[in-house]
Write a protein that holds these residues in place. Structure first.
Motif, mmCIF file in Angstrom:
data_model
loop_
_atom_site.group_PDB
_atom_site.id
_atom_site.type_symbol
_atom_site.label_atom_id
_atom_site.label_comp_id
_atom_site.label_asym_id
_atom_site.label_seq_id
_atom_site.Cartn_x
_atom_site.Cartn_y
_atom_site.Cartn_z
ATOM 1 N N GLU A 1 0.818 -1.207 0.000
ATOM 2 C CA GLU A 1 0.000 0.000 0.000
ATOM 3 C C GLU A 1 0.853 1.258 0.000
ATOM 4 O O GLU A 1 0.540 2.235 -0.686
ATOM 5 N N VAL A 2 1.932 1.253 0.760
ATOM 6 C CA VAL A 2 2.824 2.417 0.814
ATOM 7 C C VAL A 2 3.431 2.674 -0.555
ATOM 8 O O VAL A 2 3.462 3.809 -1.037
ATOM 9 N N ASP A 9 1.557 10.245 -3.570
ATOM 10 C CA ASP A 9 0.897 10.537 -2.307
ATOM 11 C C ASP A 9 1.461 9.662 -1.185
ATOM 12 O O ASP A 9 0.785 8.770 -0.676
ATOM 13 N N ALA A 52 2.039 10.340 1.913
ATOM 14 C CA ALA A 52 1.399 10.527 3.220
ATOM 15 C C ALA A 52 0.240 9.544 3.404
ATOM 16 O O ALA A 52 0.067 8.976 4.487
ATOM 17 N N THR A 53 -0.533 9.333 2.357
ATOM 18 C CA THR A 53 -1.629 8.357 2.427
ATOM 19 C C THR A 53 -1.078 6.955 2.635
ATOM 20 O O THR A 53 -1.630 6.175 3.412
ATOM 21 N N ARG A 85 1.691 6.118 4.161
ATOM 22 C CA ARG A 85 2.155 5.981 5.548
ATOM 23 C C ARG A 85 0.976 5.814 6.508
ATOM 24 O O ARG A 85 1.060 5.067 7.477
ATOM 25 N N ARG A 86 -0.119 6.514 6.244
ATOM 26 C CA ARG A 86 -1.306 6.356 7.092
ATOM 27 C C ARG A 86 -1.859 4.941 6.988
ATOM 28 O O ARG A 86 -2.202 4.310 7.988
ATOM 29 N N LEU A 87 -1.925 4.412 5.753
ATOM 30 C CA LEU A 87 -2.405 3.043 5.560
ATOM 31 C C LEU A 87 -1.467 2.039 6.212
ATOM 32 O O LEU A 87 -1.913 1.050 6.787
ATOM 33 N N ALA A 138 0.333 2.521 8.866
ATOM 34 C CA ALA A 138 0.110 2.585 10.309
ATOM 35 C C ALA A 138 -1.138 1.800 10.709
ATOM 36 O O ALA A 138 -1.182 1.209 11.788
ATOM 37 N N GLU A 139 -2.139 1.776 9.833
ATOM 38 C CA GLU A 139 -3.352 1.005 10.120
ATOM 39 C C GLU A 139 -3.123 -0.493 9.932
ATOM 40 O O GLU A 139 -3.614 -1.303 10.710
ATOM 41 N N PRO A 173 0.558 -1.796 12.770
ATOM 42 C CA PRO A 173 0.837 -0.849 13.848
ATOM 43 C C PRO A 173 2.221 -1.090 14.464
ATOM 44 O O PRO A 173 2.632 -2.218 14.668
#
Length: 109
Positions: free
Chosen positions: A39-40, A48, A50-51, A53-55, A57-58, A61
Motif C-alpha cells: 500500500e505504501v 501521495d 502521506a496516504t 504511511r497512514r495506511l 500505520a493502520e 501498527p
C-alpha cells in the motif's frame, strides 16, 4: 501412575501450543507487513506518500516505514518487531519490501 504421566505431559503440550500460536503470530505479522509495504509503495508511486504511511500505520501498527526512489521505481521497506506469546522469548524481526514503477508525471519521494 496416570497422574504423574499427565503432570509431565501437560506442560509439554502447553509449550507446543505456545510455539504454534507464536508461529501463527509471526506469519500474521509477515502478511500485514507485506500488505503495508504494498500500500505504501502504490501510494508513493502515485505521488501521495502521506496516504501510504497512514495506511501502513493502520495495517501494521508499530512498524517503521522507509520509502525511497531508485530511478523510475519507488521502494518501500517495512520493519516490525513481533513479541511472541512467551515473554521470555526474544522478539522476532519481520521485514517486507515492495517495489512499484513511478506513475508518469508524478513525483515520488
Amino acid at each position: 501412575m496416570v497422574t504423574a504421566e499427565l503432570a509431565v505431559g501437560l506442560p509439554v503440550l502447553v509449550l507446543l501450543l505456545a510455539v504454534a500460536v507464536s508461529a501463527v503470530m509471526v506469519g500474521d505479522a509477515r502478511v500485514r507487513a507485506q500488505d503495508a509495504a504494498r500500500e505504501v509503495v502504490r501510494a508513493a508511486a502515485r505521488g501521495d506518500p502521506a496516504t501510504g504511511r497512514r495506511l501502513a500505520a493502520e495495517l501494521a501498527p508499530g512498524a517503521t516505514v522507509d520509502v525511497t526512489r531508485q530511478g523510475a521505481e519507488v521502494v518501500a521497506v517495512i520493519h516490525r518487531q513481533v513479541h511472541l506469546l512467551a515473554s521470555w522469548l526474544p522478539a522476532v524481526s519481520v521485514d517486507a519490501r515492495a517495489v512499484a514503477a513511478v506513475e508518469p508525471g508524478e513525483e515520488a519521494p
